[in-house]
Write an enzyme that holds these catalytic residues in place. Structure first.
Site, PDB file in Angstrom:
ATOM      1  N   GLY A 181       0.837  -1.204   0.000  1.00 37.73           N
ATOM      2  CA  GLY A 181       0.000   0.000   0.000  1.00 37.73           C
ATOM      3  C   GLY A 181       0.867   1.247   0.000  1.00 37.73           C
ATOM      4  N   ALA A 182       1.909   1.217  -0.863  1.00 38.58           N
ATOM      5  CA  ALA A 182       2.981   2.215  -0.772  1.00 38.58           C
ATOM      6  C   ALA A 182       2.726   3.477  -1.588  1.00 38.58           C
ATOM      7  CB  ALA A 182       4.301   1.569  -1.241  1.00 38.58           C
ATOM      8  N   ASN A 183       1.601   3.530  -2.304  1.00 35.78           N
ATOM      9  CA  ASN A 183       1.409   4.641  -3.249  1.00 35.78           C
ATOM     10  C   ASN A 183       0.875   5.917  -2.629  1.00 35.78           C
ATOM     11  OD1 ASN A 183      -0.873   2.772  -3.016  1.00 35.78           O
ATOM     12  ND2 ASN A 183      -1.952   4.226  -4.318  1.00 35.78           N
ATOM     13  N   TYR A 242     -13.830  -3.091   9.847  1.00 33.52           N
ATOM     14  CA  TYR A 242     -12.432  -2.674  10.043  1.00 33.52           C
ATOM     15  C   TYR A 242     -11.937  -3.165  11.402  1.00 33.52           C
ATOM     16  CZ  TYR A 242      -8.448   0.596  10.363  1.00 33.52           C
ATOM     17  OH  TYR A 242      -7.196   1.163  10.477  1.00 33.52           O
ATOM     18  N   GLY A 256      -0.610   7.998   1.397  1.00 33.54           N
ATOM     19  CA  GLY A 256      -0.795   7.933   2.842  1.00 33.54           C
ATOM     20  C   GLY A 256       0.468   7.535   3.591  1.00 33.54           C
ATOM     21  N   LEU A 257       0.254   6.761   4.638  1.00 31.39           N
ATOM     22  CA  LEU A 257       1.364   6.357   5.503  1.00 31.39           C
ATOM     23  C   LEU A 257       2.391   5.517   4.735  1.00 31.39           C
ATOM     24  CD1 LEU A 257       2.448   6.348   8.372  1.00 31.39           C
ATOM     25  CD2 LEU A 257       0.962   4.398   8.864  1.00 31.39           C
ATOM     26  N   GLY A 258       1.918   4.666   3.826  1.00 29.32           N
ATOM     27  CA  GLY A 258       2.841   3.819   3.068  1.00 29.32           C
ATOM     28  C   GLY A 258       3.845   4.654   2.284  1.00 29.32           C
ATOM     29  N   SER A 265      -4.447  -1.061  14.442  1.00 31.51           N
ATOM     30  CA  SER A 265      -5.175   0.143  14.849  1.00 31.51           C
ATOM     31  C   SER A 265      -5.748  -0.067  16.236  1.00 31.51           C
ATOM     32  CB  SER A 265      -6.323   0.407  13.865  1.00 31.51           C
ATOM     33  OG  SER A 265      -7.181   1.400  14.379  1.00 31.51           O
TER      34      SER A 265
HETATM   35  P1  NAP Z   1      -5.058   5.203   3.199  1.00 28.87           P
HETATM   36  O1  NAP Z   1      -4.652   6.621   3.097  1.00 28.87           O
HETATM   37  O2  NAP Z   1      -6.495   4.857   3.025  1.00 28.87           O
HETATM   38  O3  NAP Z   1      -4.170   4.301   2.222  1.00 28.87           O
HETATM   39  C1  NAP Z   1      -4.447   2.906   2.168  1.00 28.87           C
HETATM   40  C2  NAP Z   1      -3.410   2.238   1.313  1.00 28.87           C
HETATM   41  O4  NAP Z   1      -3.716   0.832   1.300  1.00 28.87           O
HETATM   42  C3  NAP Z   1      -3.448   2.725  -0.143  1.00 28.87           C
HETATM   43  O5  NAP Z   1      -2.156   2.686  -0.677  1.00 28.87           O
HETATM   44  C4  NAP Z   1      -4.326   1.670  -0.801  1.00 28.87           C
HETATM   45  O6  NAP Z   1      -4.090   1.498  -2.186  1.00 28.87           O
HETATM   46  C5  NAP Z   1      -3.837   0.433  -0.060  1.00 28.87           C
HETATM   47  N1  NAP Z   1      -4.752  -0.684  -0.244  1.00 28.87           N
HETATM   48  C6  NAP Z   1      -6.066  -0.769   0.059  1.00 28.87           C
HETATM   49  N2  NAP Z   1      -6.556  -1.968  -0.301  1.00 28.87           N
HETATM   50  C7  NAP Z   1      -5.514  -2.652  -0.870  1.00 28.87           C
HETATM   51  C8  NAP Z   1      -5.364  -3.928  -1.436  1.00 28.87           C
HETATM   52  N3  NAP Z   1      -6.392  -4.785  -1.537  1.00 28.87           N
HETATM   53  N4  NAP Z   1      -4.149  -4.298  -1.907  1.00 28.87           N
HETATM   54  C9  NAP Z   1      -3.103  -3.449  -1.816  1.00 28.87           C
HETATM   55  N5  NAP Z   1      -3.178  -2.212  -1.318  1.00 28.87           N
HETATM   56  C10 NAP Z   1      -4.371  -1.825  -0.832  1.00 28.87           C
HETATM   57  O7  NAP Z   1      -4.654   4.637   4.644  1.00 28.87           O
HETATM   58  P2  NAP Z   1      -3.478   5.092   5.641  1.00 28.87           P
HETATM   59  O8  NAP Z   1      -4.048   6.044   6.612  1.00 28.87           O
HETATM   60  O9  NAP Z   1      -2.243   5.427   4.886  1.00 28.87           O
HETATM   61  O10 NAP Z   1      -3.301   3.722   6.452  1.00 28.87           O
HETATM   62  C11 NAP Z   1      -2.160   2.885   6.356  1.00 28.87           C
HETATM   63  C12 NAP Z   1      -2.325   1.780   7.374  1.00 28.87           C
HETATM   64  O11 NAP Z   1      -2.403   2.336   8.691  1.00 28.87           O
HETATM   65  C13 NAP Z   1      -3.603   0.961   7.195  1.00 28.87           C
HETATM   66  O12 NAP Z   1      -3.345  -0.394   7.470  1.00 28.87           O
HETATM   67  C14 NAP Z   1      -4.545   1.545   8.226  1.00 28.87           C
HETATM   68  O13 NAP Z   1      -5.525   0.623   8.619  1.00 28.87           O
HETATM   69  C15 NAP Z   1      -3.574   1.870   9.341  1.00 28.87           C
HETATM   70  N6  NAP Z   1      -4.080   2.906  10.250  1.00 28.87           N
HETATM   71  C16 NAP Z   1      -4.322   4.169   9.821  1.00 28.87           C
HETATM   72  C17 NAP Z   1      -4.799   5.110  10.722  1.00 28.87           C
HETATM   73  C18 NAP Z   1      -5.071   6.528  10.317  1.00 28.87           C
HETATM   74  O14 NAP Z   1      -5.493   7.325  11.195  1.00 28.87           O
HETATM   75  N7  NAP Z   1      -4.859   6.934   9.073  1.00 28.87           N
HETATM   76  C19 NAP Z   1      -5.013   4.762  12.075  1.00 28.87           C
HETATM   77  C20 NAP Z   1      -4.757   3.459  12.476  1.00 28.87           C
HETATM   78  C21 NAP Z   1      -4.279   2.544  11.557  1.00 28.87           C
HETATM   79  P3  NAP Z   1      -5.040   2.187  -3.335  1.00 28.87           P
HETATM   80  O15 NAP Z   1      -4.499   3.579  -3.529  1.00 28.87           O
HETATM   81  O16 NAP Z   1      -4.847   1.292  -4.503  1.00 28.87           O
HETATM   82  O17 NAP Z   1      -6.443   2.195  -2.785  1.00 28.87           O
END
Ligand code: NAP
Length: 239
Positions: free
Chosen positions: A9-11, A161, A13-15, A145
């Site tokens: 999920g590197a494209n 979730y 957000g956090l990735g 989370s």
């Molecule tokens: P995000 O902004 O929604 O980004 C999600 C990433 O996951 C995107 O790169 C997305 O790719 C990818 N993804 C989703 N479904 C996928 C699949 N089937 N195969 C491969 N990639 C997939 O989320 P984020 O906030 O960066 O979160 C990163 C991690 O931290 C997640 O595991 C999330 O649950 C966890 N987290 C986040 C928060 C927060 O406050 N943000 C809090 C607690 C935990 P696409 O661009 O292709 O959709």
């Protein structure tokens, strides 16, 4: 020698923030995402860090996609993937999905299954498939989370979730046991409430700060801590 990290999920957000920091500190990075052709930020980084960033396709929920990633690894790791080839030192299972708007009385099986596939089953099966490519003593960060913490849930909200992350937490513990003989440390990590598409604009933590915290916790973790559920500052969280 530089370390090798794989981030899912590197494209965005956090990735993406994790990839930037890993590159900046000198690591080689395999950045996995669903649509490399549309991952403009990653493709720009590949130009900035020639030979150190490899962008590969991966949908963590799809068995064929996971298998294809594993097939492509020898090409990226070099030396034909033979026994002397470098191995992955850090795997960050970052890809995750939160289907918003879940309401009791209107939940559907398909969406709940998707939450489980992306947040729990996919990351676990990816680790299993990648196990031969992990270095002994490697680190695995499963992005979890607080919403997956059964002990701290006080409301009905986003059950798909929450269940996905709770299941992923159990997989973290299982993996810690399975990989202990190789000295591989597996952690469930809550990155804070982060300003990404998932966290929203009013979230508390900047993606760069969350990424730095996650990497610091992973780097500092001892073998004895494998299987723990920690936040981005290294504080233990209730299961
Ligand atoms: P995000 O902004 O929604 O980004 C999600 C990433 O996951 C995107 O790169 C997305 O790719 C990818 N993804 C989703 N479904 C996928 C699949 N089937 N195969 C491969 N990639 C997939 O989320 P984020 O906030 O960066 O979160 C990163 C991690 O931290 C997640 O595991 C999330 O649950 C966890 N987290 C986040 C928060 C927060 O406050 N943000 C809090 C607690 C935990 P696409 O661009 O292709 O959709």
């Amino acid at each position: 020698m530089s370390r090798i990290a794989l981030v899912t999920g590197a494209n965005r957000g956090l990735g993406l923030a994790l990839v930037r920091q890993l590159l900046a500190r000198g690591d080689r990075v395999i950045a996995a995402c669903r649509q490399p052709g549309r991952a403009s930020a990653l493709n720009a980084l590949a130009g900035e860090y020639p030979g150190r960033l490899h962008v590969l396709p991966l949908d963590v929920a799809e068995p064929r996609s996971r298998a294809e990633l594993v097939r492509e690894l020898p090409l990226v790791l070099g030396e034909g993937g033979d026994e002397a080839a470098p191995r992955i030192d850090l795997l960050v299972n970052n890809a995750g999905v939160l289907h918003s708007g879940e309401r009791f009385g209107h939940l559907e099986q398909g969406q709940l299954e998707d939450s489980l596939r992306v947040n729990a089953l996919g990351p676990f099966l990816l680790v299993q498939a990648l196990a031969p490519w992990l270095a002994d003593g490697a680190r695995i960060a499963n992005l979890s989370s607080v919403m997956g913490s059964i002990g701290s849930r006080g409301e009905f909200r986003s059950p798909g979730y929450c269940v996905g992350k709770a299941a992923q937490n159990m997989f973290t513990v299982q993996l810690a046991h399975a990989l202990a003989p190789r000295g591989i440390v597996v952690l469930a990590l809550h990155p804070g409430w982060v300003r990404t598409d998932m966290g929203g604009a009013s979230a508390e933590v900047a993606p760069d700060d969350a990424a730095a915290g996650v990497l610091a916790v992973v780097d500092a973790a001892s073998v004895a801590q494998s299987g723990q559920f920690l936040d981005w500052r290294g504080q233990p969280l209730p299961w």
